[in-house]
Structures are given as structure tokens and as C-alpha cells.
Design an enzyme around this catalytic site. Structure first.
Site, PDB file in Angstrom:
ATOM      1  N   ARG A   1      -3.280 -14.041  -2.791  1.00 13.36           N
ATOM      2  CA  ARG A   1      -3.537 -14.377  -1.387  1.00 13.36           C
ATOM      3  C   ARG A   1      -4.227 -15.737  -1.244  1.00 13.36           C
ATOM      4  O   ARG A   1      -4.006 -16.449  -0.260  1.00 13.36           O
ATOM      5  CB  ARG A   1      -4.343 -13.274  -0.715  1.00 13.36           C
ATOM      6  CG  ARG A   1      -3.615 -11.939  -0.731  1.00 13.36           C
ATOM      7  CD  ARG A   1      -4.102 -10.956   0.295  1.00 13.36           C
ATOM      8  NE  ARG A   1      -3.606  -9.626  -0.015  1.00 13.36           N
ATOM      9  CZ  ARG A   1      -2.377  -9.188   0.260  1.00 13.36           C
ATOM     10  NH1 ARG A   1      -1.518  -9.987   0.854  1.00 13.36           N
ATOM     11  NH2 ARG A   1      -2.012  -7.959  -0.063  1.00 13.36           N
TER      12      ARG A   1
ATOM     13  N   ARG B   1     -13.186  -6.872 -12.335  1.00  8.79           N
ATOM     14  CA  ARG B   1     -13.502  -6.233 -11.056  1.00  8.79           C
ATOM     15  C   ARG B   1     -14.211  -4.904 -11.265  1.00  8.79           C
ATOM     16  O   ARG B   1     -13.977  -4.196 -12.243  1.00  8.79           O
ATOM     17  CB  ARG B   1     -12.224  -6.032 -10.238  1.00  8.79           C
ATOM     18  CG  ARG B   1     -11.541  -7.337  -9.881  1.00  8.79           C
ATOM     19  CD  ARG B   1     -10.228  -7.127  -9.160  1.00  8.79           C
ATOM     20  NE  ARG B   1     -10.421  -6.526  -7.841  1.00  8.79           N
ATOM     21  CZ  ARG B   1      -9.428  -6.188  -7.025  1.00  8.79           C
ATOM     22  NH1 ARG B   1      -8.176  -6.382  -7.417  1.00  8.79           N
ATOM     23  NH2 ARG B   1      -9.669  -5.662  -5.845  1.00  8.79           N
TER      24      ARG B   1
ATOM     25  N   ASP C   1      -7.623  -7.960   3.833  1.00 11.27           N
ATOM     26  CA  ASP C   1      -6.824  -8.822   2.965  1.00 11.27           C
ATOM     27  C   ASP C   1      -6.335 -10.086   3.671  1.00 11.27           C
ATOM     28  O   ASP C   1      -5.840 -11.002   3.013  1.00 11.27           O
ATOM     29  CB  ASP C   1      -5.613  -8.052   2.421  1.00 11.27           C
ATOM     30  CG  ASP C   1      -6.004  -7.045   1.358  1.00 11.27           C
ATOM     31  OD1 ASP C   1      -6.991  -7.288   0.638  1.00 11.27           O
ATOM     32  OD2 ASP C   1      -5.327  -6.012   1.256  1.00 11.27           O
TER      33      ASP C   1
ATOM     34  N   GLN D   1      -9.302   2.248  -0.983  1.00 16.69           N
ATOM     35  CA  GLN D   1      -9.035   2.572  -2.385  1.00 16.69           C
ATOM     36  C   GLN D   1      -9.942   3.702  -2.870  1.00 16.69           C
ATOM     37  O   GLN D   1      -9.483   4.644  -3.527  1.00 16.69           O
ATOM     38  CB  GLN D   1      -9.223   1.337  -3.250  1.00 16.69           C
ATOM     39  CG  GLN D   1      -8.213   0.238  -2.992  1.00 16.69           C
ATOM     40  CD  GLN D   1      -8.478  -1.006  -3.818  1.00 16.69           C
ATOM     41  OE1 GLN D   1      -9.420  -1.053  -4.603  1.00 16.69           O
ATOM     42  NE2 GLN D   1      -7.652  -2.028  -3.635  1.00 16.69           N
TER      43      GLN D   1
ATOM     44  N   ARG E   1       1.595   4.229  -3.098  1.00 14.77           N
ATOM     45  CA  ARG E   1       1.353   5.642  -2.811  1.00 14.77           C
ATOM     46  C   ARG E   1       2.630   6.464  -2.899  1.00 14.77           C
ATOM     47  O   ARG E   1       2.593   7.634  -3.302  1.00 14.77           O
ATOM     48  CB  ARG E   1       0.700   5.779  -1.427  1.00 14.77           C
ATOM     49  CG  ARG E   1      -0.761   5.288  -1.407  1.00 14.77           C
ATOM     50  CD  ARG E   1      -1.227   4.986   0.018  1.00 14.77           C
ATOM     51  NE  ARG E   1      -2.657   4.688   0.101  1.00 14.77           N
ATOM     52  CZ  ARG E   1      -3.201   3.512  -0.197  1.00 14.77           C
ATOM     53  NH1 ARG E   1      -2.426   2.513  -0.625  1.00 14.77           N
ATOM     54  NH2 ARG E   1      -4.511   3.318  -0.076  1.00 14.77           N
TER      55      ARG E   1
ATOM     56  N   SER F   1     -13.717   1.401   2.179  1.00  8.48           N
ATOM     57  CA  SER F   1     -12.776   1.141   1.088  1.00  8.48           C
ATOM     58  C   SER F   1     -11.691   2.198   1.092  1.00  8.48           C
ATOM     59  O   SER F   1     -11.951   3.364   0.770  1.00  8.48           O
ATOM     60  CB  SER F   1     -13.481   1.133  -0.263  1.00  8.48           C
ATOM     61  OG  SER F   1     -12.530   1.048  -1.318  1.00  8.48           O
TER      62      SER F   1
ATOM     63  N   SER G   1       0.834  -1.210   0.000  1.00 13.75           N
ATOM     64  CA  SER G   1       0.000   0.000   0.000  1.00 13.75           C
ATOM     65  C   SER G   1       0.869   1.261   0.000  1.00 13.75           C
ATOM     66  O   SER G   1       0.607   2.216  -0.748  1.00 13.75           O
ATOM     67  CB  SER G   1      -0.920   0.011   1.225  1.00 13.75           C
ATOM     68  OG  SER G   1      -1.834  -1.051   1.188  1.00 13.75           O
TER      69      SER G   1
ATOM     70  N   LYS H   1     -12.708  -8.809  -4.502  1.00 14.11           N
ATOM     71  CA  LYS H   1     -11.258  -8.625  -4.549  1.00 14.11           C
ATOM     72  C   LYS H   1     -10.732  -9.253  -5.850  1.00 14.11           C
ATOM     73  O   LYS H   1     -11.469  -9.405  -6.827  1.00 14.11           O
ATOM     74  CB  LYS H   1     -10.633  -9.260  -3.304  1.00 14.11           C
ATOM     75  CG  LYS H   1     -10.879  -8.451  -2.028  1.00 14.11           C
ATOM     76  CD  LYS H   1     -10.032  -7.199  -2.023  1.00 14.11           C
ATOM     77  CE  LYS H   1     -10.052  -6.473  -0.712  1.00 14.11           C
ATOM     78  NZ  LYS H   1      -9.151  -5.298  -0.693  1.00 14.11           N
TER      79      LYS H   1
END
Length: 453
Positions: free
Chosen positions: A403, A129, A327, A176, A33, A174, A29, A354
């Protein structure tokens, strides 16, 4: 097929104690960024410890396409010479974000208030998605998005020529969506206000403040209200990326279920909006301790020590903890299989959208390995069999989801019989050193399409 090549079938065999130090990669993450905000400021941002998984490499390539100079200096050290807020150039080619929902949604936000257009695509998983959850609030700035039915990629985003500030309440937790709106608000005049009724990971807010943006967060009866003043001049930074708690989850969970294990995972980011899994494991009776707690780069960090825990108990995971560990539910469900009693997980609808439908993927695979699982639209319950009683023996579908693949490989380390996945290729998107790291600890992992030894 895996996201970037032919399928890589893998098998995990029951193994002896896992011992040693697990130096997991940098936080995904924060890595995404760092590259994006580095591209949006003036000057050169230096990043150390960057996760060099495929997802992050795709974001680095995208920032180059938008005009930033992104350089890999080796050893996880990168520099980004930015183009300033609102300075993105129009890409000459389609932006391929591979498997990364985080990458594509944050990049859409970052370019949404620039007077340019860009077309985004990804692998089969990403192209299935939903993107409307991001493009709908971006429309409020004056942005327009044109994609396939259901708001799916490939999609062309036309940035707002004259963006306006936005007030937006995120309808479901979220990070995101929140982050995309905040990044879009950087190039809008006035104040953009985002309200979230349930706290999600706050890396974007922390990093915006670090880069010099005027941003404030207030906790009110309506939730967390984040106010960003647009059109700042962001200042280049030096960023040390902490190790990824989502990656740490795998060696930690493996150590808890493999007899005799004692694993230290150094330098893990323990941002409160990310550490829900570790709190949950301790609630289940896990022998998990924090050592050398400290602050690095504005983020809380510690070394995690995980030891074999034979008396794990099923619990009901607090629903309000979901956003801080969304996650990690797949690998938590593996630990739950070795606990006694039911582990109940609610408020996790986000898992349905996801990289795969993670509830369905894990429920199907766990059942094939002899575990009882009930599931509904936003909940699932795993009935554990206790230490030493999980049969294993199945081949599980990874659904192009890193995952899911790693979770079933962890299952195989402590089950009675080996557990296989049809494709371990997607693991490289987030944890490219998973195999050697786990093997060095003592795991028995085999690529089934290659000779062993």
C-alpha cells in the site's frame, strides 16, 4: 528486497486524464476467509472472483498443508474440499505466509483448537510484526505459542487438545484478532463470546452465518457482543467474491487528483465496515458517486464513479471511522496533499504495526515530495497544497509494503515531477494487475530496471 524476489524500482510520471473502467481484483479479506472456512467444512465450496494475489495464494497453499483439497480451475474460480471443523491434519512443513498478516493470524486461529502443531514464518516484514495480539487470546482456549522475542515469527503454535470456550474483549479495534478468536471458537464446546468496543469489518461473522454456524451479534453498552456456538457442522457454499474496496481506493483516488479524469470501478463491495474511505472523500468534496447499488452474496455492492475534483478541502476524519478504512489512510494522505488545508487523522495507532510503520513511511515520503506532515503515536496531519502545487520528484521507500508503494505511485500521477519507489514488487501481494490496470486508464508507470517501450 521485495517479499518474493529482487527489488523492482518503479516511477510514476505526471499523466493526462485517467479514463475508462477499472476492474479491480476480488476482495482480499473475503478471499482469505473463503479458503479458510471452505477448508473447515464438509463438502466442496466453490469460489468465484477469488483474488489471486500472493497473499491469498499463500493461504491456499496453507490450507492444502492442513489437509484440504484446494483446486485452481482458472479465471478466479477455485474449489475447496474441506476436512470439517476440527479436522485439520498436522502440516509436514513450515507454513510460509509470505507478507500476509491477515493470512497468518486467521490461520493460527483456525488451527488453535485442533490437537496439532504448526510452525509459521513469513518474509522480513511479516516476521517483524507482533503476533502476541492473537496468540494471547488463543492461549485462553488452551493453545500454546512459542516464537521469537516480542511475539514474532517464526512461531510454533501447539493447538489445544481439550479446548475450552472463551469470553474475550478485543483491547484495540482489530478484525484480525476478532476473527482469529471466532475461528478458534468453532472447535471449542459451548459458546465463545467476543466483545469489540469499536466495530471492525464483519466479513467473518457474515461468512460464518452463511456456512451454517450459529452466531449472533448484539449491540450493547459494552460494544458489539458476538456469540458463537462451537462445534457446528459447517456446510459447503458457493461464494462470489466482490471486488476489493481497498484496491478500488487507488484508481478512485487517482481519478480525483488527475485533471480531466473520469473512472468507473464496477462491482465494489461496500460493506459499511469497509467503506469509510469513500465517505471521507465525499466529505472532502470529492466527485464520487455510487451507481447500480445492489446486494450480492449478502454483501452490499455498487459501481463507483470518480471524477477529477479540483476543490478538495482538508477535514478532520472522525476518529470512530478509523476501523472502517484503516488500510486506506496511506492513499488518503496522498489525496490530502492535493486538498486545501489540513487533513487530520486520529486514532490510527494500528498503522504503526501494519506491513510497515505506515505513518512513518508515508510521512517521510510525503515530506520528501514537498508536503508538510506532522505525526504522533496515533495521529498525523497532512497540510495540503491544493491542485497543481505538489512538487514531487523524490524516491520513496516502500518498506516491503504494497500500500505504501501504490500510494506513492498515485502521488506521481498528479505531482509536478515524477515520483519513484525503491521497490514495487510487494504490490503483487494484493493487487497483481495494478500496473496494467492503471496503464490502461492512462497512467505513466515505468519499471526502472527494464527498458521502456
Amino acid at each position: 528486497m521485495s517479499s518474493h524476489g529482487a527489488p523492482i524500482p518503479m516511477t510514476s510520471r505526471p499523466c493526462g486524464p485517467l479514463k475508462g473502467e477499472a476492474r479491480v481484483p476480488g476482495d482480499k479479506s473475503i478471499s482469505h476467509r473463503s479458503l479458510i472456512l471452505g477448508a473447515m467444512c464438509i463438502g466442496e465450496t466453490e469460489i468465484t472472483g477469488l483474488l489471486e494475489g500472493q497473499d491469498v495464494l499463500d493461504t491456499a497453499r496453507a490450507m492444502r498443508a492442513f489437509g484440504a483439497e484446494v483446486t485452481d480451475h482458472g479465471g478466479g474460480t477455485w474449489t475447496v474440499s474441506g476436512v470439517g471443523t476440527g479436522g485439520f491434519a498436522e502440516p509436514e512443513q513450515v507454513i510460509d505466509c509470505g507478507n500476509s498478516g491477515t493470512g497468518v493470524r486467521l490461520i493460527m486461529g483456525a488451527m488453535a483448537t485442533c490437537d496439532i502443531s504448526a510452525t509459521f514464518t513469513g518474509d522480513a516484514s511479516l516476521n517483524g510484526r507482533p503476533m502476541a495480539r492473537v496468540t494471547d487470546p488463543l492461549d485462553l482456549f488452551g493453545t500454546r505459542a512459542y516464537g521469537r522475542s516480542g511475539g514474532r515469527l517464526p512461531m510454533t503454535v501447539v493447538g489445544a487438545a481439550d479446548p475450552v470456550p472463551v469470553e474475550y474483549t478485543v483491547p484495540v479495534p482489530s478484525a484480525q484478532v476478532k476473527s482469529a478468536v471466532l475461528l478458534a471458537g468453532l472447535n471449542a464446546p459451548g459458546q465463545t463470546v467476543v466483545t469489540e468496543t469499536e466495530a471492525t469489518r464483519d466479513h467473518t461473522e457474515r461468512m460464518l452465518a452463511g456456512f451454517g454456524a450459529e452466531i449472533a451479534t448484539e449491540v450493547t453498552d459494552a460494544g458489539r457482543v458476538i456469540t458463537l456456538t462451537g462445534q457446528p457442522e459447517l456446510k459447503a457454499q458457493k461464494i462470489a467474491v466482490p471486488r476489493d474496496p481497498s484496491s478500488a481506493a487507488f484508481p478512485v483516488c487517482a481519478a480525483l487528483i488527475v485533471p480531466g479524469s473520469d473512472v468507473l470501478v464496477p462491482g465494489i463491495g461496500l460493506n459499511p465496515t469497509r467503506a469509510g474511505l469513500f465517505t471521507t472523500l465525499r466529505d472532502m468534496g470529492a466527485d464520487l458517486s455510487y451507481e447500480n447499488e445492489r446486494i450480492e452474496g449478502g454483501e452490499p455492492v455498487a459501481d463507483l464513479r470518480a471524477r477529477f475534483s479540483p476543490d478538495l478541502k482538508g477535514i478532520e476524519v472522525p476518529e470512530d471511522r478509523a476501523a472502517s478504512m484503516i488500510d486506506e489512510y496511506p492513499v488518503l494522505s496522498v489525496v490530502a496533499a492535493f486538498a486545501s488545508g489540513e487533513t487530520v487523522m486520529r486514532g490510527v495507532r494500528e498503522l504503526r504495526v501494519k506491513e510497515s510503520d505506515r505513518i512513518d513511511a508515508m510521512a517521510t515520503g510525503l515530506r520528501a515530495n514537498g508536503i508538510t506532515v506532522e505525526d504522533g503515536p496515533d495521529w498525523w496531519i497532512v497540510t495540503g497544497l491544493g491542485h497543481g502545487n505538489v512538487p514531487g520528484g523524490a524516491v520513496c521507500a516502500s518498506h516491503l509494503d504494497h500500500r505504501i508503494a501504490m500510494s506513492f505511485l498515485i502521488l506521481g500521477m498528479a505531482a509536478t515531477k515524477p515520483v519513484s519507489v525503491d521497490d514495487g514488487g510487494p504490490i503483487a501481494t494484493s493487487f497483481p494487475v495494478f500496473e496494467p490496470l492503471m496503464t490502461d486508464l492512462g497512467a505513466q508507470l515505468v519499471r526502472d530496471n527494464q527498458p521502456s517501450g
